[in-house]
Scaffold this active site. Sequence first.
Site, mmCIF file in Angstrom:
data_model
loop_
_atom_site.group_PDB
_atom_site.id
_atom_site.type_symbol
_atom_site.label_atom_id
_atom_site.label_comp_id
_atom_site.label_asym_id
_atom_site.label_seq_id
_atom_site.Cartn_x
_atom_site.Cartn_y
_atom_site.Cartn_z
ATOM 1 N N ASP A 54 -1.594 14.219 13.778
ATOM 2 C CA ASP A 54 -1.890 13.167 13.093
ATOM 3 C C ASP A 54 -3.097 13.414 12.067
ATOM 4 O OD1 ASP A 54 -3.048 10.537 12.412
ATOM 5 O OD2 ASP A 54 -1.663 9.613 13.895
ATOM 6 N N THR A 90 -0.960 5.810 9.520
ATOM 7 C CA THR A 90 -0.268 6.302 10.327
ATOM 8 C C THR A 90 1.185 5.711 10.683
ATOM 9 O OG1 THR A 90 -1.936 7.069 11.746
ATOM 10 C CG2 THR A 90 -0.117 6.764 13.049
ATOM 11 N N ASN A 111 -0.292 -0.381 9.091
ATOM 12 C CA ASN A 111 -0.790 -0.333 10.582
ATOM 13 C C ASN A 111 -0.663 -1.521 11.412
ATOM 14 O OD1 ASN A 111 -0.674 2.492 10.603
ATOM 15 N ND2 ASN A 111 -2.941 2.766 10.881
ATOM 16 N N TYR A 171 3.544 5.043 24.823
ATOM 17 C CA TYR A 171 2.376 5.649 24.343
ATOM 18 C C TYR A 171 1.043 5.398 25.379
ATOM 19 C CZ TYR A 171 -1.040 7.482 21.200
ATOM 20 O OH TYR A 171 -1.982 8.119 20.643
ATOM 21 N N HIS A 211 -11.944 10.816 11.330
ATOM 22 C CA HIS A 211 -12.567 9.664 11.301
ATOM 23 C C HIS A 211 -13.903 9.548 11.464
ATOM 24 C CE1 HIS A 211 -8.883 7.040 10.017
ATOM 25 N NE2 HIS A 211 -8.278 7.356 11.046
ATOM 26 N N ASP A 254 1.020 12.869 9.066
ATOM 27 C CA ASP A 254 1.257 11.669 8.257
ATOM 28 C C ASP A 254 0.421 11.407 7.106
ATOM 29 O OD1 ASP A 254 -1.070 11.752 10.016
ATOM 30 O OD2 ASP A 254 -0.630 9.508 10.713
ATOM 31 N N HIS A 360 -8.184 7.247 5.638
ATOM 32 C CA HIS A 360 -6.820 7.444 4.672
ATOM 33 C C HIS A 360 -6.132 6.178 4.465
ATOM 34 C CE1 HIS A 360 -5.053 6.806 8.546
ATOM 35 N NE2 HIS A 360 -5.903 7.527 9.100
HETATM 36 P P1 AMP Z 1 -4.282 6.396 12.075
HETATM 37 O O1 AMP Z 1 -5.840 5.922 12.112
HETATM 38 O O2 AMP Z 1 -3.881 5.316 10.943
HETATM 39 O O3 AMP Z 1 -4.337 7.498 11.721
HETATM 40 O O4 AMP Z 1 -3.988 5.759 13.360
HETATM 41 C C1 AMP Z 1 -4.029 6.814 14.581
HETATM 42 C C2 AMP Z 1 -3.786 6.030 15.851
HETATM 43 O O5 AMP Z 1 -2.625 5.526 16.071
HETATM 44 C C3 AMP Z 1 -3.934 6.867 16.961
HETATM 45 O O6 AMP Z 1 -5.053 7.548 17.351
HETATM 46 C C4 AMP Z 1 -3.421 6.223 17.996
HETATM 47 O O7 AMP Z 1 -4.301 5.285 18.783
HETATM 48 C C5 AMP Z 1 -2.302 5.403 17.430
HETATM 49 N N1 AMP Z 1 -1.015 5.652 17.517
HETATM 50 C C6 AMP Z 1 -0.360 6.717 17.428
HETATM 51 N N2 AMP Z 1 1.007 7.025 17.607
HETATM 52 C C7 AMP Z 1 1.150 5.633 18.715
HETATM 53 C C8 AMP Z 1 2.264 5.348 19.234
HETATM 54 N N3 AMP Z 1 3.185 5.861 19.347
HETATM 55 N N4 AMP Z 1 2.090 4.022 19.930
HETATM 56 C C9 AMP Z 1 0.722 3.385 19.821
HETATM 57 N N5 AMP Z 1 -0.400 3.932 18.986
HETATM 58 C C10 AMP Z 1 -0.279 5.163 18.602
HETATM 59 ZN ZN ZN Z 2 -2.369 8.864 11.149
HETATM 60 ZN ZN ZN Z 3 -6.323 7.926 11.051
#
Ligand code: AMP
Ligand code: ZN
Ligand code: ZN
Length: 421
Positions: A54, A90, A111, A171, A211, A254, A360
Amino acid sequence: MLLLASGCAFLTNPPPVDSVGQVAPPRVVDTQAEELPEDPITLEGPTVILISIDGFAQRYWDQADMPALKGLASAGSRAESLQPVYPSKTFPNHYSQVTGLYPEHHGIVDNSFEDPVSGQDFDFDNKDPYFWLGEPIWITAERQGLNTATMFWPGSEVSFDGDRPRYYVPYDGSIPNRKRVDQVLEWLELSDEERPRFLTLYFSDVDHEGHSYGPESASVYRALEEVDESIERLVSGLEERALLDSVDILVVSDHGMEAFSQDKVAYIDDYVDLSTVQIYSWAQHMTLDAATPEGLPAVMEQLAQIPNVRCYTKEETPAYLHFSESERIRQAVCLPDEGWVISTHVYADDGEKYSSGATHGWDPTYASMQGIFVAHGPHIQQSYVHPTIEQVQLYNLMAELLGVDPANNDGDPKEVAELLR
Ligand code: AMP
Ligand code: ZN
Ligand code: ZN
């Protein structure tokens, strides 16, 4: 006797839908006890491992100290970048990777969001099939007789008309990366009838450090090194089992990462009367409705005055964003320039909110938002660098590797044909 580290409670399909998380027989096994199988494993057919790191921005690639991942890339293929879908977040992106659909078609348009049709809220924990449209690759594979196993992926805990991955893990971000890898190796040691042919792995550390400390921070590069240790653990685990040359491995991210700056705040309240709009998301990806049905044209005129910001009605969103054909998309969307955020004086005037950190979600064509793509395996081109690939092309690639018929999707198999041997 086969004994491998697991440490994860994994569920075998089909568990009672209403008791996910409780039916799991916890299989916590001591890592020290790891033993290799006595008989060599012979895979029955093509096997694909899809790995997400990620927030691994393409911009980290040159400086990253990642011998295991770069070894896979130089023996196999990589792309100049993996371009996210809009918004570059994500859940929309991971779900585009596995369905081949843009968010306007797979329904995960952010998200978190409030669905205008049902009024329900969507967020990271939502497993309601209502939200998850399209057909992820593990469902395509299961429906064509292949076992699948997910060591985390957005959507992997959702039931598709009763179909799920044969094995999946709810998760839990606290499960160490090492145990995630060991779980994948353990699944590959199951009997021929039980062994999955498609598996996922997910690592969040690089996104998290990006982040908190920004894209060029030492913490990001340390996280990259640590994730590389997990990839090394997987690669050597496969080598020890003589599987490395039989498994196709795809490593993706992603989206990228871009720093905030207190100098790059676009103040919407200097241009728009906030009582005339209902704003649903802020900062790098703004979505909004006019407060009254007839108010939209005036709102759009005001929004057009904001420097460093482009706003479109849902119907006028540029085609390359693929962000209009969903009832879940609001009346208007605003895209700030790279690194800019949309905010208000009340929120951002303290000078602190955007003085550090990164995120992002911006326009997916920006250099800072590009992700990575690496592939290695018996069906993958050797020593090859492919031009930028879009997330929606990965589904067809995986279907081709697995030998299953893809569901309808937004990708074009020709776009990834050069990656195949
Ligand atoms: P982002 O900031 O948009 O990159 O989101 C990243 C965060 O999404 C991760 O740190 C997790 O907390 C959450 N995440 C990723 N995969 C999953 C999943 N399969 N189920 C629940 N939360 C998730
Ligand atoms: Zn992400
Ligand atoms: Zn992120």
